[in-house]
Design an enzyme around this catalytic site. Structure first.
Site, PDB file in Angstrom:
ATOM      1  N   PRO A   2       0.668  -1.135  -0.029  1.00  0.00           N
ATOM      2  CA  PRO A   2       0.053  -0.081  -0.041  1.00  0.00           C
ATOM      3  C   PRO A   2       0.831   1.292  -0.010  1.00  0.00           C
ATOM      4  CG  PRO A   2      -0.704  -1.253   1.770  1.00  0.00           C
ATOM      5  CD  PRO A   2       0.879  -1.795   1.394  1.00  0.00           C
ATOM      6  N   GLU A   3       0.761   1.723  -1.262  1.00  0.00           N
ATOM      7  CA  GLU A   3       0.880   3.481  -1.186  1.00  0.00           C
ATOM      8  C   GLU A   3      -0.307   4.045  -1.223  1.00  0.00           C
ATOM      9  OE1 GLU A   3       3.579   5.799  -2.410  1.00  0.00           O
ATOM     10  OE2 GLU A   3       5.182   4.470  -2.740  1.00  0.00           O
TER      11      GLU A   3
END
Length: 270
Positions: A2-3
């Site tokens: 996750p960005e």
DNA sequence: CGACACACCTGGATGC
DNA sequence: TGCATCCAGGTGTGTC
């Protein structure tokens, strides 16, 4: 994986399955996340109706009348909505049973994520000191310019600092600096106001482009592939060491800055 | 304060 | 095939 775009995609995918639903049961299979899941977490969540899911930085805030569950995916976390008949996989640490019959599962091999509870999320220590949202109105070139005066740290480290602006992770820091034509090693205090205007625009555009790309995986939210939403082929420099710059053809350089791999083009970036 | 190193943890890729 | 080594998208904390 996750960005910020993946977290936002997760929020959008989760919302129709979770908002308006009640949590009927919570099963904590492994409480050892970055901070232990509170002992009374299941008791606090049981019976809660989720009123909204908000994203603040990379935190997902599950709001209910009694309080807010703060969920972070760390480096390797993901959330899925799935039928309870499907057996949990290894590293499926937490499961929320919904009154719709579905379950939400948190999968996080590295356990850098967290699941916490706050009566008031805004005053929580993890939330209260965060800088502006990159896609919000308080974030612009002037903000970065003023905040950066006198600073010697590399601009890449500066824009990854959540006190300056949230949500700029290692991939998109390199990508935004490439779009803005700024070398990642340049001292933050030695970038002009005009170039910060371009950088703020680049951060906004690179993140919103990635969110749009992530949107194409929304329809697959219930499937178990769980692939990241961004398209590797759309990255200009990240992960492309020694490959040709897509603009000028020069070999993409790599260097560790602030203990993180960084990618850039010495022709296109100054 | 600012700048930086370090910590947490598992698994996949690579090299011998 | 087995084993060692390196690397990974985050971010709070501790030290100077």
């Amino acid at each position: 994986m996750p960005e910020l775009p993946e977290v936002e995609t997760t929020r959008r995918g989760l919302t129709p399955h979770l908002v308006g639903k009640h949590i009927t049961e919570v099963r904590v299979r492994d409480a050892r996340l970055r901070w232990p899941v509170p002992d009374d977490y299941a008791a606090l969540m049981r019976g809660a109706r989720i009123d909204a899911i908000e994203r603040r930085a990379k935190y997902l805030l599950w709001h209910s009348a009694a309080g807010t569950s703060i969920v972070h995916l760390g480096m390797s976390g993901s959330l899925r909505v799935i039928s309870p008949e499907i057996a949990p996989r290894k590293h499926d640490h937490i499961e929320w049973q919904l009154d719709s019959g579905m379950v939400v599962r948190l999968h996080d091999p590295r356990r850098f994520g967290c699941v916490l509870w706050a009566a008031d999320a805004d005053s929580h220590t993890l939330i209260k000191n965060l800088g502006p949202e990159p896609l919000g109105n308080e974030f612009h070139g002037d903000w970065l310019f003023e905040r950066s005066r006198g600073r010697k740290q590399a601009i890449k480290t500066f824009i990854m600092d959540a006190k300056q602006v949230v949500g700029v992770g290692n991939i998109y820091a390199s990508e935004a600096l490439f779009r803005a034509g700024i070398l990642p090693t340049r001292a933050a205090g030695r970038v002009s106001r005009a170039r910060y205007e371009g950088l703020a625009a680049a951060i906004r555009s690179v993140l919103s482009d990635a969110i749009s790309a992530g949107g194409t995986t929304l329809r697959d939210f219930l499937n178990d592939s769980g692939e990241p939403g961004y398209f590797k082929q759309s990255l200009s420099v990240y992960g492309r060491a020694e490959e040709a710059c897509k603009v000028c053809g020069q070999a993409v350089r790599t260097k560790v800055i602030g203990q993180r791999s960084s990618f850039y083009c010495t022709t296109c970036q100054r």
